[in-house]
Design a protein around this motif. Structure first.
Motif, short mmCIF file in Angstrom:
data_model
loop_
_atom_site.label_atom_id
_atom_site.label_comp_id
_atom_site.label_asym_id
_atom_site.label_seq_id
_atom_site.Cartn_x
_atom_site.Cartn_y
_atom_site.Cartn_z
N SER A 168 1.10 -1.00 -0.45
CA SER A 168 -0.05 0.21 0.07
C SER A 168 0.55 1.10 0.19
O SER A 168 2.16 1.54 0.66
CB SER A 168 -1.02 0.39 1.46
OG SER A 168 -1.84 -1.14 1.09
N CYS A 169 0.59 2.54 -0.75
CA CYS A 169 1.07 3.02 -1.08
C CYS A 169 0.14 4.44 -0.15
O CYS A 169 -0.87 4.77 -0.81
CB CYS A 169 1.40 3.74 -2.29
SG CYS A 169 2.25 5.53 -1.66
N VAL A 170 -0.12 4.83 0.83
CA VAL A 170 -0.85 6.25 1.56
C VAL A 170 -0.65 7.48 1.14
O VAL A 170 0.59 8.11 2.08
CB VAL A 170 -1.17 6.13 2.69
CG1 VAL A 170 -2.20 6.54 3.16
CG2 VAL A 170 -1.77 4.02 2.93
N GLY A 171 -1.17 7.90 0.47
CA GLY A 171 -0.40 9.67 0.25
C GLY A 171 -1.31 10.61 1.61
O GLY A 171 -2.71 10.83 1.74
N SER A 172 -0.71 11.95 1.80
CA SER A 172 -0.82 12.41 2.55
C SER A 172 -0.90 14.30 2.53
O SER A 172 0.60 14.59 1.98
CB SER A 172 -1.32 12.60 4.23
OG SER A 172 0.41 12.03 4.69
N GLY A 173 -1.28 15.41 3.20
CA GLY A 173 -0.51 16.27 3.05
C GLY A 173 -1.56 17.11 1.71
O GLY A 173 -2.15 16.45 0.69
N ARG A 174 -1.10 18.62 1.18
CA ARG A 174 -1.63 19.35 0.53
C ARG A 174 0.10 19.95 0.31
O ARG A 174 0.66 20.41 1.06
CB ARG A 174 -2.36 20.20 1.20
CG ARG A 174 -3.56 20.86 -0.28
CD ARG A 174 -4.32 21.99 0.63
NE ARG A 174 -5.48 20.85 1.13
CZ ARG A 174 -6.57 20.81 0.50
NH1 ARG A 174 -6.61 21.16 -1.09
NH2 ARG A 174 -7.07 19.39 1.59
N THR A 175 0.19 20.64 -1.35
CA THR A 175 1.06 21.35 -1.49
C THR A 175 0.62 23.14 -1.77
O THR A 175 -1.04 23.15 -1.37
CB THR A 175 1.60 21.55 -3.42
OG1 THR A 175 0.55 21.94 -3.94
CG2 THR A 175 1.84 19.53 -3.77
N SER A 176 1.49 23.81 -1.45
CA SER A 176 0.62 25.14 -1.89
C SER A 176 0.40 25.76 -2.77
O SER A 176 -0.16 26.96 -2.11
CB SER A 176 2.65 25.48 -1.55
OG SER A 176 3.12 25.67 -2.81
N SER A 177 -0.09 25.33 -3.18
CA SER A 177 -0.26 25.23 -4.23
C SER A 177 -2.19 24.38 -4.24
O SER A 177 -3.34 24.55 -5.57
CB SER A 177 0.15 24.80 -6.07
OG SER A 177 0.20 23.65 -6.37
N ARG A 178 -2.19 23.88 -2.70
CA ARG A 178 -2.82 22.70 -2.99
C ARG A 178 -3.00 22.22 -4.57
O ARG A 178 -4.50 20.76 -3.70
CB ARG A 178 -4.51 23.97 -2.87
CG ARG A 178 -4.50 25.05 -1.79
CD ARG A 178 -6.06 25.73 -2.02
NE ARG A 178 -6.31 27.37 -1.00
CZ ARG A 178 -7.03 27.43 -1.00
NH1 ARG A 178 -8.27 27.26 -2.01
NH2 ARG A 178 -6.82 28.77 -0.35
N ARG A 179 -2.50 20.99 -3.93
CA ARG A 179 -2.64 19.91 -4.87
C ARG A 179 -2.98 18.70 -3.71
O ARG A 179 -2.22 19.36 -2.72
CB ARG A 179 -1.22 19.54 -6.12
CG ARG A 179 -1.53 20.25 -7.02
CD ARG A 179 -0.66 19.45 -8.15
NE ARG A 179 -1.11 20.21 -9.79
CZ ARG A 179 -0.24 19.66 -10.29
NH1 ARG A 179 1.49 18.92 -10.25
NH2 ARG A 179 -0.50 20.31 -11.95
N THR A 180 -2.92 18.39 -4.12
CA THR A 180 -3.24 16.58 -3.39
C THR A 180 -2.88 15.43 -3.80
O THR A 180 -2.50 14.98 -4.48
CB THR A 180 -4.63 16.13 -2.54
OG1 THR A 180 -5.21 16.65 -3.37
CG2 THR A 180 -5.44 17.63 -1.14
N PHE A 181 -2.86 15.12 -3.39
CA PHE A 181 -2.56 13.09 -3.16
C PHE A 181 -3.33 12.66 -4.50
O PHE A 181 -2.56 12.52 -5.67
CB PHE A 181 -2.97 11.66 -2.18
CG PHE A 181 -1.96 10.72 -3.02
CD1 PHE A 181 -2.75 9.90 -3.06
CD2 PHE A 181 -0.68 10.61 -2.81
CE1 PHE A 181 -2.53 8.69 -2.81
CE2 PHE A 181 -0.25 9.15 -3.16
CZ PHE A 181 -1.28 7.94 -3.66
N GLY A 182 -4.35 12.93 -5.20
CA GLY A 182 -4.82 12.26 -5.94
C GLY A 182 -5.11 13.27 -7.44
O GLY A 182 -5.54 13.14 -8.15
N ASP A 183 -4.33 14.98 -7.12
CA ASP A 183 -4.32 15.12 -8.30
C ASP A 183 -2.44 14.38 -9.13
O ASP A 183 -1.96 15.35 -9.62
CB ASP A 183 -3.88 16.82 -7.90
CG ASP A 183 -4.58 17.12 -7.14
OD1 ASP A 183 -4.79 18.36 -6.04
OD2 ASP A 183 -5.72 17.25 -7.62
#
Length: 129
Positions: free
Chosen positions: A21-36
């Motif tokens: 499994s590879c679990v993503g979290s967080g958000r970039t300064s440009s509001r990108r998330t793992f799903g992007d």
């Protein structure tokens, strides 16, 4: 910053299966998330270069890399859980390696480690004969 964490590795006998499994979290300064991001799986055996296995887009489209093990490895994604999976079946001793996932905006079989934005710490897979 988007971060990823791998899990699911371990010791397994030849012929066995593992699901990483590879679990993503967080958000970039440009509001990108793992799903992007597209998410890639790589593996690295001792003394060898990190090898590209495959890449999955947000919509589930997959492109395989040179390290893809057709019919034995399957990549999938659960966007609701911010998780990408690598299902590995019929494992062989030569599959033993540290397996990594990483985020990228690149798409294509030519993906290299230089295209990865965020790496996880890796998860060890050891297949005994």
């Amino acid at each position: 910053q988007v971060q990823v964490v791998e899990s699911g590795g371990g010791l397994v006998q030849a012929g066995g299966s593992l699901r990483l499994s590879c679990v993503g979290s967080g958000r970039t300064s440009s509001r990108r998330t793992f799903g992007d991001y597209n998410v890639a799986w790589f593996r690295q055996a001792p003394g060898k270069e990190r090898e590209f296995i495959g890449l999955i887009s947000w919509s589930g489209e997959i492109t395989e890399g040179p390290g893809a093990e057709q019919e034995r490895f399957t990549i999938s994604r659960d966007n609701a859980k911010n998780t990408v999976f690598l299902q590995m079946n019929s494992l062989k001793p030569e599959d033993s390696a540290v397996y990594y996932c990483g985020t990228t905006t690149f798409w294509g079989r030519e993906l290299s480690t230089q295209n990865i934005i965020s790496w996880g710490q890796g998860t060890q897979v050891t297949v005994s004969a």
